[in-house]
Design a protein around this motif. Structure first.
Motif, short mmCIF file in Angstrom:
data_model
loop_
_atom_site.label_atom_id
_atom_site.label_comp_id
_atom_site.label_asym_id
_atom_site.label_seq_id
_atom_site.Cartn_x
_atom_site.Cartn_y
_atom_site.Cartn_z
N SER A 155 0.76 -1.23 -0.05
CA SER A 155 -0.10 0.08 0.05
C SER A 155 0.68 1.20 -0.04
CB SER A 155 -0.85 -0.08 1.16
OG SER A 155 -0.22 0.41 2.41
N MET A 156 2.15 1.12 0.33
CA MET A 156 3.02 2.45 0.31
C MET A 156 4.22 2.28 -0.37
SD MET A 156 4.98 1.56 3.91
CE MET A 156 6.03 0.35 4.01
N GLY A 157 4.44 1.19 -1.49
CA GLY A 157 5.64 0.81 -2.10
C GLY A 157 5.61 -0.51 -2.69
N PHE A 158 6.84 -0.93 -2.76
CA PHE A 158 7.39 -2.24 -3.03
C PHE A 158 7.95 -3.25 -2.15
CE2 PHE A 158 7.04 0.77 -6.36
CZ PHE A 158 6.15 0.28 -7.26
N VAL A 159 7.54 -4.30 -2.02
CA VAL A 159 8.03 -5.46 -0.80
C VAL A 159 9.40 -5.60 -1.63
CG1 VAL A 159 8.08 -7.58 -0.08
CG2 VAL A 159 6.05 -6.45 -0.22
N ARG A 160 10.50 -5.61 -0.61
CA ARG A 160 12.06 -5.80 -0.89
C ARG A 160 12.39 -7.39 -0.68
NH1 ARG A 160 17.47 -4.12 0.08
NH2 ARG A 160 17.05 -1.99 -0.24
N GLU A 161 12.42 -8.27 -1.75
CA GLU A 161 12.59 -9.57 -1.34
C GLU A 161 14.14 -9.67 -1.00
OE1 GLU A 161 11.70 -13.89 -3.26
OE2 GLU A 161 11.10 -12.05 -4.31
N THR A 162 14.39 -10.59 -0.05
CA THR A 162 15.94 -10.93 0.39
C THR A 162 16.04 -12.45 0.38
OG1 THR A 162 15.47 -10.86 2.82
CG2 THR A 162 15.61 -8.48 1.76
N ASN A 163 17.04 -12.96 0.95
CA ASN A 163 17.22 -14.25 1.29
C ASN A 163 16.26 -14.86 2.28
OD1 ASN A 163 19.03 -12.82 2.95
ND2 ASN A 163 19.36 -14.45 3.91
N TYR A 164 15.84 -14.10 2.92
CA TYR A 164 14.63 -14.35 3.90
C TYR A 164 13.24 -14.60 3.37
CZ TYR A 164 17.99 -13.10 7.57
OH TYR A 164 19.18 -12.83 8.02
N GLY A 165 13.36 -14.28 1.68
CA GLY A 165 11.91 -14.19 1.17
C GLY A 165 11.33 -12.98 1.18
N ARG A 166 10.10 -12.82 0.54
CA ARG A 166 9.42 -11.77 0.44
C ARG A 166 8.71 -11.68 1.94
NH1 ARG A 166 6.93 -9.38 -3.72
NH2 ARG A 166 4.95 -9.38 -2.90
N LEU A 167 8.33 -12.61 2.60
CA LEU A 167 7.97 -12.74 3.90
C LEU A 167 8.71 -13.61 5.04
CD1 LEU A 167 4.64 -12.37 5.07
CD2 LEU A 167 4.68 -14.49 4.82
N PHE A 168 8.68 -13.14 6.14
CA PHE A 168 9.50 -13.95 6.90
C PHE A 168 8.77 -14.07 8.31
CE2 PHE A 168 11.52 -9.68 7.40
CZ PHE A 168 11.41 -9.56 8.63
N ASP A 169 8.84 -15.31 8.87
CA ASP A 169 8.20 -15.54 10.34
C ASP A 169 9.38 -15.29 11.41
OD1 ASP A 169 5.45 -16.57 9.64
OD2 ASP A 169 6.86 -17.71 8.31
N VAL A 170 8.73 -14.55 12.44
CA VAL A 170 9.42 -14.25 13.61
C VAL A 170 8.79 -15.12 14.69
CG1 VAL A 170 10.62 -12.77 15.19
CG2 VAL A 170 10.08 -12.05 12.58
N ARG A 171 9.42 -16.32 14.87
CA ARG A 171 8.81 -17.25 16.09
C ARG A 171 9.92 -18.16 16.39
NH1 ARG A 171 4.26 -20.30 12.32
NH2 ARG A 171 5.59 -20.84 10.67
N VAL A 172 9.81 -18.92 17.50
CA VAL A 172 10.74 -19.80 18.05
C VAL A 172 10.55 -20.91 16.75
CG1 VAL A 172 11.41 -21.53 19.92
CG2 VAL A 172 10.27 -19.15 20.47
N GLU A 173 12.00 -21.22 16.67
CA GLU A 173 12.19 -22.33 15.81
C GLU A 173 13.24 -23.53 16.34
OE1 GLU A 173 13.97 -21.04 11.95
OE2 GLU A 173 12.21 -19.83 11.43
N ALA A 174 13.02 -24.67 16.01
CA ALA A 174 13.76 -25.79 16.54
C ALA A 174 15.31 -25.43 16.52
CB ALA A 174 13.47 -27.01 16.13
N THR A 175 15.77 -25.23 15.24
CA THR A 175 17.18 -24.96 14.80
C THR A 175 17.29 -23.70 14.13
OG1 THR A 175 16.69 -26.12 12.72
CG2 THR A 175 17.71 -27.32 14.53
N PRO A 176 17.25 -22.70 14.86
CA PRO A 176 17.40 -21.38 14.43
C PRO A 176 18.53 -20.96 13.63
CG PRO A 176 17.55 -21.03 16.77
CD PRO A 176 17.08 -22.64 16.45
#
Length: 362
Positions: A155-176
């Motif tokens: 809604s305000m510009g363009f998504v910057r895609e990185t090695n984390y992808g277009r979208l990333f999840d911030v939550r506890v992972e088993a092997t972070p």
């Protein structure tokens, strides 16, 4: 060949003939659709001069020699330049920002409502202005559905895609691969300092919040740097003049970027902060300069972590915080690894925000 000077007509604000000729916007000089120049500076006469000036209301007509080209300017537009204009305002620097402590910003928190943002252009303009001026805005009532943060970014510009992808999840992972994906506390930092160019806007959208802990923290890095400059100018100059290298590595990426922790423009104004203790690689300096650098680094870190600068709040489901990643440092408090804290994030860029705001203001 010496360049001829212009007559001292007050309407021209002391502006040189070459600047005026280069700024002509007639159809012969500019494409009428894009507004882009149709000539190179080398196409202009080397001895360009102003032969005559005619003022009619707000219109200033200039006839140039030796080619007799005519240009018309608005006097109000010319008034933006001239002898009082020492440098163009760079909207990315501290000069265009409102710096804040936690107490100051908490009294008037930059907030918005997502449903209203979508239908009310004035409200959307207020939110984007806050993002650029205060460094962040907190949007409420964003549907707590996976992927919605991409809609907010779009809604305000363009998504910057990185090695984390277009979208990333911030939550506890088993092997972070990153400490962000644990329940550990995270100190104030800017994201991706190991990337060139660094993503300049970050969005974090809360889908679920932990039962205890996991509060979000924002710090105005420009204010911290300005305080360092005021109280310890030698340390400021050292951090602004010493490139350091940040790095990140995992199974699919190997990233490095070398920049100072405090970035300044040619006029010395604060323009960028890169600060991330987790990704700072060993400092490469002569041994006799190491202690001095670390003293400056520590002084800056202490200012960043000062309680009065740390705005602490809790993101609830449906809250989405947008912030300038070149200015605002973010952090979080610890939470139980069994908690269901889940944020989704993505990156965007300030030029998209600035463009969207400018179009809204037309």
């Amino acid at each position: 060949m010496a360049m001829r000077t212009i007559p001292g007509h007050p309407a021209l604000r002391g502006l040189p003939a070459i600047w005026l000729r280069d700024s002509c916007s007639c159809n012969e000089c500019r494409d009428r659709h894009s507004g882009q120049r149709l000539f190179n500076v080398t196409d202009l006469p080397a001895d360009v001069a102003v032969d005559s000036v005619t003022v009619t209301g707000d219109a200033v007509e200039v006839v140039f020699g030796p080619d007799k080209h005519r240009a018309t300017f608005e006097a109000s537009w010319l008034a933006r330049f001239g002898t009082e204009c020492s440098a163009a305002l760079d909207e990315r620097t501290e000069a265009a920002k409102r710096l804040w402590t936690a107490g100051q910003i908490a009294a008037n928190l930059p907030e918005g409502n997502w449903p209203r943002y979508l239908i009310d252009g004035a409200h959307r303009e207020e939110c984007l202005h806050a993002l650029l001026t205060d460094g962040f805005v907190l949007l409420h009532d964003v549907p707590a559905e996976p992927g919605t943060v991409l809609t907010v970014a779009g809604s305000m510009g363009f998504v910057r895609e990185t090695n984390y992808g277009r979208l990333f999840d911030v939550r506890v992972e088993a092997t972070p691969d990153n400490l962000a994906f644990t329940g550990l506390p995270i100190a104030p930092h800017t994201d991706n300092p190991y990337r060139d160019p660094v993503p300049t806007v970050q969005l974090l959208h809360c889908l679920a919040s932990a039962a205890e802990g996991g509060e979000s923290v924002l710090v105005d890095g420009f204010l911290a740097a300005a305080r360092l400059r005021a109280h310890d100018p030698a340390s400021f100059d050292l951090l602004a003049g010493t490139p350091v290298t940040f790095g990140y590595s995992d199974g699919t990426a190997e990233l490095r970027a070398t920049r100072p922790m405090i970035g300044v423009d040619p006029l010395g104004r604060i323009r960028e902060i890169r600060f991330n203790n987790r990704s700072l690689l060993p400092i490469c300096l002569p041994p006799d300069q190491m202690a001095e650098f670390y003293a400056a680094y520590r002084a800056f870190a202490e200012l960043i972590s000062a309680p009065e600068l740390m705005l602490t709040f809790r993101l609830g489901p449906g809250d989405c915080v947008l912030f300038d990643n070149t200015r605002i440092l973010h952090a979080r408090t610890a939470f139980a690894a069994t908690g269901q804290r889940h944020l989704q994030g993505c990156y965007a860029d300030l030029d998209g925000v600035t463009s969207t705001l400018s179009v809204l203001r037309r």
